[in-house]
Design a protein around this motif. Structure first.
Motif, PDB file in Angstrom:
ATOM      1  N   LYS A   5      14.627  -7.568   4.997  1.00  0.00           N
ATOM      2  CA  LYS A   5      14.320  -8.966   5.332  1.00  0.00           C
ATOM      3  C   LYS A   5      15.224  -9.945   4.582  1.00  0.00           C
ATOM      4  O   LYS A   5      15.815 -10.838   5.208  1.00  0.00           O
ATOM      5  N   PRO A   6      15.389  -9.836   3.240  1.00  0.00           N
ATOM      6  CA  PRO A   6      16.326 -10.746   2.568  1.00  0.00           C
ATOM      7  C   PRO A   6      17.778 -10.519   2.979  1.00  0.00           C
ATOM      8  O   PRO A   6      18.574 -11.468   2.975  1.00  0.00           O
TER       9      PRO A   6
ATOM     10  N   ARG B 170      18.052 -12.402   6.171  1.00  0.00           N
ATOM     11  CA  ARG B 170      18.011 -13.849   5.885  1.00  0.00           C
ATOM     12  C   ARG B 170      19.326 -14.328   5.282  1.00  0.00           C
ATOM     13  O   ARG B 170      19.799 -15.422   5.599  1.00  0.00           O
ATOM     14  N   SER B 171      19.924 -13.493   4.435  1.00  0.00           N
ATOM     15  CA  SER B 171      21.205 -13.879   3.839  1.00  0.00           C
ATOM     16  C   SER B 171      22.304 -13.984   4.888  1.00  0.00           C
ATOM     17  O   SER B 171      23.215 -14.816   4.766  1.00  0.00           O
TER      18      SER B 171
ATOM     19  N   ASN C 196      21.777 -14.937   7.994  1.00  0.00           N
ATOM     20  CA  ASN C 196      21.501 -16.142   8.781  1.00  0.00           C
ATOM     21  C   ASN C 196      21.939 -17.414   8.077  1.00  0.00           C
ATOM     22  O   ASN C 196      22.395 -18.359   8.724  1.00  0.00           O
TER      23      ASN C 196
END
Length: 282
Positions: free
Chosen positions: A246-247, A250-251, A253
């Motif tokens: 997930k991170p 997100r990174s 994006n």
């Protein structure tokens, strides 16, 4: 003759509505089997939640100490030091909670894949028809891009960890099946003949001759299953699965290089730890 050629050309240039057929099949399954699908989803979710609760029950330092002790017993002091330092770094980078979620998903995926894969490999080794039927299916599963697994998992089970686990199981189940089959096939036939000569039945030959002889190959299949499950961590995050993926997603994006590196390092560390502890010698 010209008419026949024109008909053939028209047949070849007409698109087969394969996508529509698959979509209709998926819609049929969703509309008619939503109850069993929801029940199965709840069952998998309860397993993931239970494993995650067990892993998160103790303090992170206690967890690291237990994991390092297991590594010491399995692989020696050097591996124990590596596990302690690696997991300690993940804790320091504040990636501990995503790590626990990732471990819970991996453990669940690997258990489901092995519970299904090893028996199928055993049956495949003893039944030619099962071997013939499963061979092209396994070829298809191992060559199709992993992103494709996300589509049916998302449609059947929605966003969340359950879809990630199901997609991971489908992606990682082929090595346990094939390496169990290969290991049993490579067992010396003279040993099996000796077992038959002493009056051993099918189950005795399986558990006392075939499986012990095939164990190196089966362990390799388990190791490959773990590694393939880890490779799906980031991909499964695209359909709402939690954990270290997930991170990383997100990174990507927000173009946060630091966050992506820290989360990616966590994936690398857990991959190396699991590979060395349950796979090759360190």
């Amino acid at each position: 003759m010209v008419i026949i050629i024109n008909n053939i050309i028209e047949l070849l240039t007409t698109k087969i509505p394969l996508g529509n057929w698959v979509e209709n099949l998926v819609n049929f399954l969703i509309n008619n089997f939503s109850g069993p699908l929801n029940g199965f989803s709840s069952f998998i979710e309860s397993i993931v939640g239970g494993v995650e609760s067990v892993l998160a029950f103790s303090h992170p330092l206690v967890f690291i100490a237990i994991f390092a002790l297991i590594a010491w017993k399995l692989k020696g002091k050097k591996m124990a030091v590596f596990v302690a330092l690696g997991l300690g770094l993940v804790l320091n980078l504040e990636m501990w909670d995503p790590l626990i979620t990732t471990l819970a998903s991996i453990i669940t995926s690997v258990l489901v894949a092995l519970v299904i894969g090893i028996p199928v490999g055993i049956i495949k080794a003893h039944n030619k028809w099962v071997d013939l039927i499963t061979r092209p299916i396994l070829d298809f599963m191992q060559t199709i891009p992993p992103f494709v697994y996300l589509i049916p998992a998302l449609m059947f089970f929605g966003l969340g960890n359950v879809s990630g686990v199901i997609a991971t199981v489908v992606f990682a189940i082929a090595p346990p099946i094939r390496l169990t089959y290969l290991g049993i096939q490579q067992v010396d036939e003279e040993l099996e003949e000796a077992g038959h000569a002493f009056g051993a039945n099918w189950w005795q030959i399986l558990f006392k001759i075939e499986l012990p002889g095939a164990m190196p190959s089966i362990m390799m299949g388990i190791n490959q299953c773990i590694m393939l499950s880890l490779s799906m961590v980031v991909i499964a995050a695209m359909i709402g699965a939690g954990g270290l993926g997930k991170p990383v997603l997100r990174s990507l994006n927000v173009v946060d290089i630091g966050l992506g590196f820290e989360a990616g390092l966590g994936v690398v560390i857990i991959a190396m730890v699991l590979d060395r502890m349950f796979g090759r010698d360190s």
